[in-house]
Design a protein around this motif. Structure first.
Motif, PDB file in Angstrom:
ATOM      1  N   ARG A 108      22.139 -17.019 -12.093  1.00  0.00           N
ATOM      2  CA  ARG A 108      21.997 -17.964 -10.994  1.00  0.00           C
ATOM      3  C   ARG A 108      20.551 -18.131 -10.582  1.00  0.00           C
ATOM      4  NH1 ARG A 108      25.988 -15.021 -11.232  1.00  0.00           N
ATOM      5  NH2 ARG A 108      28.128 -15.563 -10.733  1.00  0.00           N
ATOM      6  N   ASN A 142      31.948 -25.450 -10.775  1.00  0.00           N
ATOM      7  CA  ASN A 142      32.633 -25.145 -12.022  1.00  0.00           C
ATOM      8  C   ASN A 142      33.047 -23.679 -12.026  1.00  0.00           C
ATOM      9  OD1 ASN A 142      33.302 -24.564 -14.764  1.00  0.00           O
ATOM     10  ND2 ASN A 142      32.071 -26.308 -15.452  1.00  0.00           N
ATOM     11  N   ALA A 143      34.309 -23.418 -11.672  1.00  0.00           N
ATOM     12  CA  ALA A 143      34.796 -22.045 -11.558  1.00  0.00           C
ATOM     13  C   ALA A 143      34.748 -21.300 -12.892  1.00  0.00           C
ATOM     14  CB  ALA A 143      36.223 -22.051 -11.011  1.00  0.00           C
ATOM     15  N   ILE A 201      27.104 -24.477 -10.829  1.00  0.00           N
ATOM     16  CA  ILE A 201      27.881 -23.235 -10.812  1.00  0.00           C
ATOM     17  C   ILE A 201      28.947 -23.287  -9.724  1.00  0.00           C
ATOM     18  CG2 ILE A 201      27.756 -20.748 -10.370  1.00  0.00           C
ATOM     19  CD1 ILE A 201      24.922 -20.817 -11.589  1.00  0.00           C
ATOM     20  N   ALA A 202      28.572 -23.773  -8.549  1.00  0.00           N
ATOM     21  CA  ALA A 202      29.516 -23.842  -7.436  1.00  0.00           C
ATOM     22  C   ALA A 202      30.681 -24.775  -7.719  1.00  0.00           C
ATOM     23  CB  ALA A 202      28.785 -24.297  -6.169  1.00  0.00           C
ATOM     24  N   LEU A 222      29.493 -16.563 -16.172  1.00  0.00           N
ATOM     25  CA  LEU A 222      28.211 -15.977 -15.774  1.00  0.00           C
ATOM     26  C   LEU A 222      28.406 -14.604 -15.140  1.00  0.00           C
ATOM     27  CD1 LEU A 222      26.298 -19.047 -14.278  1.00  0.00           C
ATOM     28  CD2 LEU A 222      26.297 -18.162 -16.612  1.00  0.00           C
ATOM     29  N   ASP A 223      29.455 -14.456 -14.336  1.00  0.00           N
ATOM     30  CA  ASP A 223      29.744 -13.158 -13.729  1.00  0.00           C
ATOM     31  C   ASP A 223      30.033 -12.115 -14.809  1.00  0.00           C
ATOM     32  OD1 ASP A 223      29.438 -14.159 -11.176  1.00  0.00           O
ATOM     33  OD2 ASP A 223      31.584 -14.521 -10.863  1.00  0.00           O
ATOM     34  N   GLU A 231      22.517 -24.354  -9.248  1.00  0.00           N
ATOM     35  CA  GLU A 231      23.385 -23.737  -8.239  1.00  0.00           C
ATOM     36  C   GLU A 231      24.580 -24.632  -7.934  1.00  0.00           C
ATOM     37  OE1 GLU A 231      20.693 -23.122  -5.053  1.00  0.00           O
ATOM     38  OE2 GLU A 231      19.786 -21.313  -5.926  1.00  0.00           O
ATOM     39  N   LYS A 278      31.176 -20.254 -13.588  1.00  0.00           N
ATOM     40  CA  LYS A 278      30.814 -19.151 -12.703  1.00  0.00           C
ATOM     41  C   LYS A 278      31.421 -17.843 -13.192  1.00  0.00           C
ATOM     42  CE  LYS A 278      30.949 -17.634  -7.877  1.00  0.00           C
ATOM     43  NZ  LYS A 278      31.496 -16.303  -8.213  1.00  0.00           N
TER      44      LYS A 278
END
Length: 296
Positions: free
Chosen positions: A4, A103-104, A100-101, A110-111, A97, A107
């Motif tokens: 992020r 597109n679940a 990412i917010a 990336l996690d 940012e 995200k």
């Protein structure tokens, strides 16, 4: 790496400007250096490739060129990104940012990658550099860079208070280059933040490692002409003494461009689609061969 916080922007390489647009090298570049822990190289390569796959799937607003070492630190991977200004850097952060917010799935990917990479990195560092066009010399086009396979990066650190002297030194060198018509292509950047004050980077892209042989031969053949263009043997001797006084240290590193870890712009990819967008099997085989190849 915390994806992020990774600055991701519009990237276009220039044959020697590291990242150049057809109109010339970009005004700002970000150079992210990741030092990989010993024995974790393969795991990192897999994670980095997964990141690119996730970005492609999400059509994320990011582009980068990945460089893996041919010389220098075997455990260091470098990513290059280009921007028109620092305002563009800020805009790129915001756009990423927002992506990412919204597109679940992206995200979540990336996690997962952040968790995977916890034990892969020994260190991570990003520095920003601004173009010094008057110190650069005939950087090539994005198309030529897209057809390159290697990048030579020369790092020069200048002693405090001696940057103006170094600037004058390079300017006069470029005047001599112009007089002799020497075949040299380089782009020079000066640090803005993230690296020691007085750090300069000079980028030269290479079609193959044999280009290094050609560069050395060119330097040898043009030595006499360059000496005359600079003002004669006495002036050249004075220049050698000057550079020894103003340079704190310097070194050169050669990297191979790695398409499986990169996400080039359409302009770069179009220059050599088979290289920048290889089939998965071909990309894996090429990366394995590159790692096994001996250093020159």
């Amino acid at each position: 790496m915390d994806r992020r916080l990774c600055i991701l922007g519009t990237l276009a390489l220039s044959a020697t400007a590291v990242l150049a647009q057809d109109a010339g090298p970009p005004q700002v570049i970000a150079l992210a250096r990741e030092e990989i822990k010993a024995g974790r190289g393969s795991a990192h390569t897999k994670s980095a490739a997964s990141f690119i796959a996730a970005a492609n799937k999400a059509n994320a607003p990011l582009h980068r060129i990945a460089l893996v070492p041919v010389s220098g630190d075997d455990n260091a991977v470098v990513y290059l990104q280009a921007f028109g200004s620092f305002a563009d850097v800020e805009a790129a952060r915001k756009q990423l940012e927002e992506t990412i917010a919204a597109n679940a799935a992206f995200k979540a990917a990336l996690d997962r990658l952040d968790r995977e990479e916890v034990d892969q990195h020994a260190s991570q560092r990003t520095a920003y550099f601004t173009l010094r066009p008057e110190l650069s010399y005939e950087p090539r086009t994005a198309e030529q860079t897209g057809k390159s396979r290697y990048m030579s990066i020369t790092t020069t650190r200048i002693k405090p208070g001696r940057v103006p002297d170094y600037v004058d030194y390079l300017k006069s060198l470029n005047v001599a280059r112009k007089k002799t018509g020497i075949d040299v292509h380089t782009a020079v950047y000066q640090v803005a933040t993230g690296a020691p004050t007085g750090t300069f980077l000079a980028f030269t892209s290479l079609r193959s490692l044999s280009d290094l042989d050609d560069i050395r031969q060119t330097m040898e053949q043009s030595q006499k002409a360059m000496e005359e263009a600079l003002g004669g043997a006495d002036v050249v001797k004075q220049r050698r003494m000057l550079i020894s006084e103003i340079v704190a240290d310097g070194f050169n590193t050669v990297y191979a461009m790695e398409p499986s870890l990169s996400r080039p712009t359409a302009l770069i990819a179009a220059a050599d689609p088979d290289f920048w967008n290889p089939k998965p099997a071909a990309a894996t085989k090429a990366l394995a061969a590159k790692k096994e190849a001996p250093k020159p």
